[in-house]
Design a protein around this motif. Structure first.
Motif, PDB file in Angstrom:
ATOM      1  N   PRO A  89       0.817  -1.219   0.000  1.00  0.00           N
ATOM      2  CA  PRO A  89       0.000   0.000   0.000  1.00  0.00           C
ATOM      3  C   PRO A  89       0.846   1.262   0.000  1.00  0.00           C
ATOM      4  CG  PRO A  89      -0.294  -1.246   2.044  1.00  0.00           C
ATOM      5  CD  PRO A  89       0.647  -2.009   1.210  1.00  0.00           C
ATOM      6  N   LYS A  90       0.343   2.268  -0.692  1.00  0.00           N
ATOM      7  CA  LYS A  90       0.952   3.598  -0.649  1.00  0.00           C
ATOM      8  C   LYS A  90       0.259   4.337   0.488  1.00  0.00           C
ATOM      9  CE  LYS A  90       2.046   3.686  -5.518  1.00  0.00           C
ATOM     10  NZ  LYS A  90       1.732   4.235  -6.830  1.00  0.00           N
ATOM     11  N   ARG A  91       1.026   4.653   1.521  1.00  0.00           N
ATOM     12  CA  ARG A  91       0.469   5.285   2.721  1.00  0.00           C
ATOM     13  C   ARG A  91       0.798   6.770   2.740  1.00  0.00           C
ATOM     14  NH1 ARG A  91       2.620   3.652   7.518  1.00  0.00           N
ATOM     15  NH2 ARG A  91       0.630   3.736   8.606  1.00  0.00           N
ATOM     16  N   HIS A  92      -0.190   7.548   3.159  1.00  0.00           N
ATOM     17  CA  HIS A  92      -0.021   8.997   3.312  1.00  0.00           C
ATOM     18  C   HIS A  92      -0.634   9.394   4.652  1.00  0.00           C
ATOM     19  CE1 HIS A  92       0.922   9.167  -0.979  1.00  0.00           C
ATOM     20  NE2 HIS A  92      -0.122   8.379  -1.155  1.00  0.00           N
ATOM     21  N   THR A  93       0.013  10.303   5.354  1.00  0.00           N
ATOM     22  CA  THR A  93      -0.560  10.799   6.598  1.00  0.00           C
ATOM     23  C   THR A  93      -0.729  12.305   6.527  1.00  0.00           C
ATOM     24  OG1 THR A  93       1.609  10.996   7.647  1.00  0.00           O
ATOM     25  CG2 THR A  93       0.395   8.950   8.032  1.00  0.00           C
ATOM     26  N   GLN A  94      -1.722  12.772   7.256  1.00  0.00           N
ATOM     27  CA  GLN A  94      -2.033  14.198   7.316  1.00  0.00           C
ATOM     28  C   GLN A  94      -2.432  14.521   8.749  1.00  0.00           C
ATOM     29  OE1 GLN A  94      -2.070  16.766   4.929  1.00  0.00           O
ATOM     30  NE2 GLN A  94      -2.453  17.967   6.771  1.00  0.00           N
ATOM     31  N   ALA A  95      -1.810  15.543   9.327  1.00  0.00           N
ATOM     32  CA  ALA A  95      -2.218  15.993  10.661  1.00  0.00           C
ATOM     33  C   ALA A  95      -3.617  16.597  10.560  1.00  0.00           C
ATOM     34  CB  ALA A  95      -1.230  17.015  11.196  1.00  0.00           C
ATOM     35  N   LEU A  96      -4.457  16.271  11.513  1.00  0.00           N
ATOM     36  CA  LEU A  96      -5.809  16.795  11.534  1.00  0.00           C
ATOM     37  C   LEU A  96      -5.892  18.015  12.443  1.00  0.00           C
ATOM     38  CD1 LEU A  96      -7.763  13.430  11.802  1.00  0.00           C
ATOM     39  CD2 LEU A  96      -7.414  14.842   9.769  1.00  0.00           C
ATOM     40  N   SER A  97      -6.779  18.910  12.123  1.00  0.00           N
ATOM     41  CA  SER A  97      -6.977  20.110  12.943  1.00  0.00           C
ATOM     42  C   SER A  97      -8.002  19.882  14.036  1.00  0.00           C
ATOM     43  CB  SER A  97      -7.416  21.288  12.068  1.00  0.00           C
ATOM     44  OG  SER A  97      -6.406  21.603  11.157  1.00  0.00           O
ATOM     45  N   SER A  98      -8.820  18.854  13.866  1.00  0.00           N
ATOM     46  CA  SER A  98      -9.822  18.563  14.887  1.00  0.00           C
ATOM     47  C   SER A  98     -10.273  17.117  14.753  1.00  0.00           C
ATOM     48  CB  SER A  98     -11.026  19.499  14.737  1.00  0.00           C
ATOM     49  OG  SER A  98     -11.669  19.274  13.506  1.00  0.00           O
ATOM     50  N   LEU A  99     -10.901  16.645  15.826  1.00  0.00           N
ATOM     51  CA  LEU A  99     -11.482  15.308  15.823  1.00  0.00           C
ATOM     52  C   LEU A  99     -12.640  15.327  16.815  1.00  0.00           C
ATOM     53  CD1 LEU A  99     -11.555  12.280  15.111  1.00  0.00           C
ATOM     54  CD2 LEU A  99      -9.974  11.913  16.998  1.00  0.00           C
ATOM     55  N   LEU A 100     -13.800  15.012  16.341  1.00  0.00           N
ATOM     56  CA  LEU A 100     -14.985  14.918  17.196  1.00  0.00           C
ATOM     57  C   LEU A 100     -15.530  13.510  17.021  1.00  0.00           C
ATOM     58  CD1 LEU A 100     -17.077  16.287  19.049  1.00  0.00           C
ATOM     59  CD2 LEU A 100     -18.349  16.883  16.967  1.00  0.00           C
ATOM     60  N   ALA A 101     -15.542  12.751  18.082  1.00  0.00           N
ATOM     61  CA  ALA A 101     -16.012  11.378  18.017  1.00  0.00           C
ATOM     62  C   ALA A 101     -17.244  11.228  18.902  1.00  0.00           C
ATOM     63  CB  ALA A 101     -14.920  10.417  18.465  1.00  0.00           C
ATOM     64  N   GLY A 102     -18.136  10.351  18.492  1.00  0.00           N
ATOM     65  CA  GLY A 102     -19.364  10.126  19.260  1.00  0.00           C
ATOM     66  C   GLY A 102     -19.254   8.992  20.206  1.00  0.00           C
TER      67      GLY A 102
END
Length: 102
Positions: A89-102
């Motif tokens: 697999p070609k993997r890419h990561t990106q930092a997130l600015s927010s995360l809201l989980a239920g």
């Protein structure tokens, strides 16, 4: 800052990992998912995992982890040793600015 609000600096932000595996069949994806699901749920930093087939064949896996290090560790110790020959697999990561989980 209003009460209840938090700044980006207060907490490390999670990462989005996207992996695309050309040539991965639905059958092989499902086998790997079933093999790794319990370990993934118990892995440090794991938040969520989802996937969908790609046009033209293969799968895209989308995961959220608390850190890139957590994601990389799980991939190296659990996923990579179980990949079928010829699928990388070609993997890419990106930092997130927010995360809201239920």
């Amino acid at each position: 800052m209003p009460m209840g609000e938090r700044s980006f600096e207060e907490f490390p932000m999670p990462i989005l990992m996207t992996g695309e595996a050309q040539g991965l069949t639905a059958e092989t994806y499902l086998h790997m998912f079933n093999l790794l699901a319990l370990a993934m749920k118990a892995a440090p930093g794991f938040v969520l995992d989802t996937a969908h087939p790609l046009e033209g064949g293969g799968f895209r896996v989308v995961e959220v982890w608390r850190s890139k290090e957590d994601s990389d560790r799980f991939f190296a110790t659990q996923v990579a040793p179980n990949l079928v020959p010829g699928v990388r697999p070609k993997r890419h990561t990106q930092a997130l600015s927010s995360l809201l989980a239920g």
